[in-house]
Write a protein that holds these residues in place. Structure first.
Motif, PDB file in Angstrom:
ATOM      1  N   HIS A 118       2.364   3.030  -1.099  1.00 53.96           N
ATOM      2  CA  HIS A 118       1.418   2.320  -1.956  1.00 53.96           C
ATOM      3  C   HIS A 118       0.041   2.308  -1.316  1.00 53.96           C
ATOM      4  O   HIS A 118      -0.097   2.028  -0.122  1.00 53.96           O
ATOM      5  N   ASP A 119      -0.959   2.639  -2.125  1.00 53.56           N
ATOM      6  CA  ASP A 119      -2.351   2.621  -1.663  1.00 53.56           C
ATOM      7  C   ASP A 119      -3.017   1.402  -2.290  1.00 53.56           C
ATOM      8  O   ASP A 119      -3.286   1.370  -3.485  1.00 53.56           O
ATOM      9  N   GLU A 120      -3.274   0.417  -1.450  1.00 52.15           N
ATOM     10  CA  GLU A 120      -3.782  -0.867  -1.934  1.00 52.15           C
ATOM     11  C   GLU A 120      -5.160  -0.721  -2.594  1.00 52.15           C
ATOM     12  O   GLU A 120      -5.401  -1.257  -3.676  1.00 52.15           O
ATOM     13  N   ALA A 121      -6.038   0.052  -1.954  1.00 54.38           N
ATOM     14  CA  ALA A 121      -7.408   0.177  -2.479  1.00 54.38           C
ATOM     15  C   ALA A 121      -7.408   0.869  -3.833  1.00 54.38           C
ATOM     16  O   ALA A 121      -8.093   0.440  -4.772  1.00 54.38           O
ATOM     17  N   ASN A 394      12.158   6.529   1.851  1.00 51.28           N
ATOM     18  CA  ASN A 394      11.017   6.147   2.706  1.00 51.28           C
ATOM     19  C   ASN A 394       9.884   5.508   1.900  1.00 51.28           C
ATOM     20  O   ASN A 394       8.744   5.980   1.917  1.00 51.28           O
ATOM     21  N   ILE A 395      10.221   4.440   1.223  1.00 47.55           N
ATOM     22  CA  ILE A 395       9.221   3.738   0.410  1.00 47.55           C
ATOM     23  C   ILE A 395       8.420   2.803   1.316  1.00 47.55           C
ATOM     24  O   ILE A 395       9.002   2.016   2.073  1.00 47.55           O
ATOM     25  N   GLU A 396       7.093   2.906   1.223  1.00 48.73           N
ATOM     26  CA  GLU A 396       6.220   2.023   2.011  1.00 48.73           C
ATOM     27  C   GLU A 396       5.294   1.273   1.080  1.00 48.73           C
ATOM     28  O   GLU A 396       4.603   1.871   0.248  1.00 48.73           O
ATOM     29  N   GLY A 397       5.261  -0.023   1.236  1.00 45.17           N
ATOM     30  CA  GLY A 397       4.422  -0.870   0.387  1.00 45.17           C
ATOM     31  C   GLY A 397       3.077  -1.151   1.032  1.00 45.17           C
ATOM     32  O   GLY A 397       2.535  -0.322   1.775  1.00 45.17           O
ATOM     33  N   ARG A 398       2.582  -2.348   0.769  1.00 50.91           N
ATOM     34  CA  ARG A 398       1.266  -2.721   1.288  1.00 50.91           C
ATOM     35  C   ARG A 398       1.241  -2.621   2.820  1.00 50.91           C
ATOM     36  O   ARG A 398       2.220  -2.951   3.479  1.00 50.91           O
ATOM     37  N   ASP A 399       0.127  -2.159   3.348  1.00 52.10           N
ATOM     38  CA  ASP A 399      -0.082  -2.008   4.792  1.00 52.10           C
ATOM     39  C   ASP A 399       0.976  -1.123   5.459  1.00 52.10           C
ATOM     40  O   ASP A 399       1.301  -1.278   6.644  1.00 52.10           O
TER      41      ASP A 399
END
Ligand code: NA7
Length: 538
Positions: A118-121, A394-399
């Motif tokens: 996930h790309d927060e920006a 390999n799911i990656e969320g915020r930060d």
């Protein structure tokens, strides 16, 4: 392999083209008008059924309930041939659905997802495929199934086995020729119980390696009569109503009587009738079978007696009937002549609970008691269920926080649908939802429709993101635990519902056991109240 899509950016990416991915595509593309891409590892639609092609592979839900119900026309035009649909027929059905709604043009086959970040920006997800391709989307929806990560036991020596070995969930498309072969089958869950009689028919000899003995009720599979098919065709609305109002999403209701409302003779007659009818419906004979251990004991005793009646060799019968968990506390298998297969001269039962498998040798399987020479080993050893398919992506969320880290102590989410710190990620039939405790198409339709409405409402409100609060997640995890412990389900300490079949996996009861109807009501209330427990933002 389908060529890669021209556009790299989508409104939504869906991972998986089984029952859930197909319907989610239809809803988001055709109902909401979104730009959607499905990524599918297999070379065709079907999901779990694409991979599970083992001998005897058949669904335990009755065929007239193992379909979508969202379209009356689709429901009425499709005819199943048998009481339980066999794997090839389910594949034909899902291909029919995909073609009828022109879904395949938005599915990228042969495309395995290896990472999602996930790309927060940017407020978007970037998904990476095995081929290194990158695609982005505002919404990421996993439709990866609950039983799609094969659990091959890490047995020493497997690499040195001189014969061939297979896992039932990764079965070769060309099939396996058992003729004249000495076959070993490891595992006596639903899969092993389905495959045993079919392999025994073909093989020179079959040894079944049993660690945990299991109950099984006859399926009594048979071709469907024209009258029954016609009845189904004319009762779409009623069948849908029943399936949506029962705890397990099946097309029958649980009897509203207690085991203790009837005499012992009446109870025996009720069990006999349920046995004669066959299938998962056996567990609906009384309302308290899954909540009262003593009530359950009466069903367990009946089923163990049946094993002793069917199996002629008393020692084999005792091994098969030596069951240590309440009936249906593990997923209850149904079968076609499973126990009777042990009366065949070419079938042996090996007890690997008392004498565990020590290693695979070049010649076969060595247990603490004996060595079994084999040409083929079939692992019917199940799956890293529910969390496995999600964590391996390999799911990656915020930060950059990994889902594997967030779920280190077991899955935590809200309503089984969303995880805090992972905005706009939806997990269809994820842990924390009824999923595997329900007839899957019913659970899938409910999730897909809820997610579709959620995204539609978000857009209508001019918002772009949704994720749950930590507090809502904590509360839901408690509710999932409480629902499980109100039943006998956690008493099967070796169950895959608890993750117990995978070494090192946290022991957490994963599905929501409060019943599909109750779960649906909770989800509907949350949506109607404007999504309390979720943070919605621009
Ligand atoms: P299951 O139900 O997880 O069954 C797997 C079987 O394999 C079960 O009997 C296991 O015994 C056995 N197993 C697993 N690992 C080993 C090892 N290392 N040695 C011996 N035996 C082993 O998987 P299925 O594929 O049958 O069914 C999965 C679901 O698909 C089913 O519930 C339906 O929902 C459809 P254990 O019980 O762990 O002692």
């Amino acid at each position: 392999m389908t060529p890669a899509p021209a556009a790299r950016s989508f409104d939504a990416l869906i991972i998986g083209a089984g029952f859930s991915g197909l319907y989610q595509l239809l809803c988001l593309r055709d109902r909401l008008g979104l730009n959607v891409q499905v990524l599918e590892a297999g070379d065709g639609v079907g999901g779990t059924w694409y991979w599970n092609r083992y001998p005897g592979a058949r669904c335990d839900s009755e065929s007239h309930s193992y379909n979508y119900t969202f379209s009356k026309e689709l429901f009425e035009e499709w005819e199943w041939s048998e009481r339980y649909p066999e794997q090839p027929e389910i594949m034909r059905y899902l291909n029919h659905v995909a073609d009828r709604f022109d879904l395949k043009r938005d599915i990228c086959f042969g495309t395995r997802v290896v990472a999602a970040r996930h790309d927060e920006a940017a407020g978007s997800w970037t998904v990476t495929t095995e081929a290194g391709e990158k695609l982005t989307a505002q919404f990421l929806i996993t439709a990866v199934g609950c039983l799609s990560t094969a659990n091959v036991p890490a047995l020493p020596g497997l690499g040195d086995f001189a014969g061939r070995w297979y896992h039932t969930g990764q079965w070769p498309h060309e099939g396996v020729d058992f003729r004249g072969k000495r076959v070993g089958l490891v595992g006596t869950g639903s899969t092993g119980i389905q495959a045993t009689p079919v392999i025994a028919e073909a093989a020179a000899h079959l040894t079944v390696f049993q660690r945990t003995p299991n109950y099984s009720v006859p399926a009594h599979n048979a071709p469907l009569t024209p009258e029954f098919r016609q009845w189904v065709r004319h009762n779409h609305a009623e069948l849908r109503r029943i399936m949506q109002s029962t705890p397990n999403g099946h097309p029958f209701v649980i009897e509203d009587r207690s085991v203790w409302d009837v005499t012992a003779e009446q109870r025996q007659a009720i069990y006999e009738a349920a046995w004669a009818k066959g299938g998962l419906q056996f567990r609906a004979a009384f309302r308290d079978l899954l909540v009262d251990k003593e009530a359950n004991d009466t069903a367990a005793a009946f089923l163990k007696d049946k094993i002793r009646e069917i199996v002629k060799d008393p020692a084999t019968a005792e091994l098969l009937a030596d069951i240590d968990h309440p009936y249906a506390a593990k997923r209850p298998p149904i079968d076609s002549d499973y126990f009777a297969t042990f009366n065949r001269p070419n079938v042996t039962l090996a007890d690997v609970r008392r004498a565990p498998i020590e290693r695979i040798t070049p010649a076969g399987i060595r247990t603490a008691a004996a060595e079994y020479p084999l040409d083929i080993i079939v692992f019917a050893t199940g799956f890293d269920a529910m969390t496995g398919p999600l964590l391996r992506m390999n799911i990656e969320g915020r930060d950059g926080r990994a889902l594997a880290e967030a779920w280190e102590a077991g899955p935590r989410n809200y309503l089984g649908l969303q995880v805090a710190g992972f905005p706009n990620l939806f997990t269809i039939t994820g842990p924390g939802s009824p999923s595997v405790l329900c007839n899957m198409p019913v659970a899938i339709e409910q999730h897909v429709e809820w997610i579709t409405d959620c995204i539609a409402r978000l857009r209508a409100d001019g918002l772009a993101r949704i994720e749950p609060t930590e507090a809502a997640m904590d509360d839901w995890v408690t509710q999932v635990n409480d629902a499980a412990h109100a039943t006998l389900l956690p008493q099967a300490h070796h169950s895959w519902y608890l993750g117990a079949n995978v070494p090192g996996k946290p022991r957490v009861f994963m599905p929501y056991a409060g019943g599909m109807a109750r779960y649906r009501a909770i989800c509907d209330e949350v949506a109607a109240a404007g999504y309390p427990g979720f943070m919605r933002g621009a």
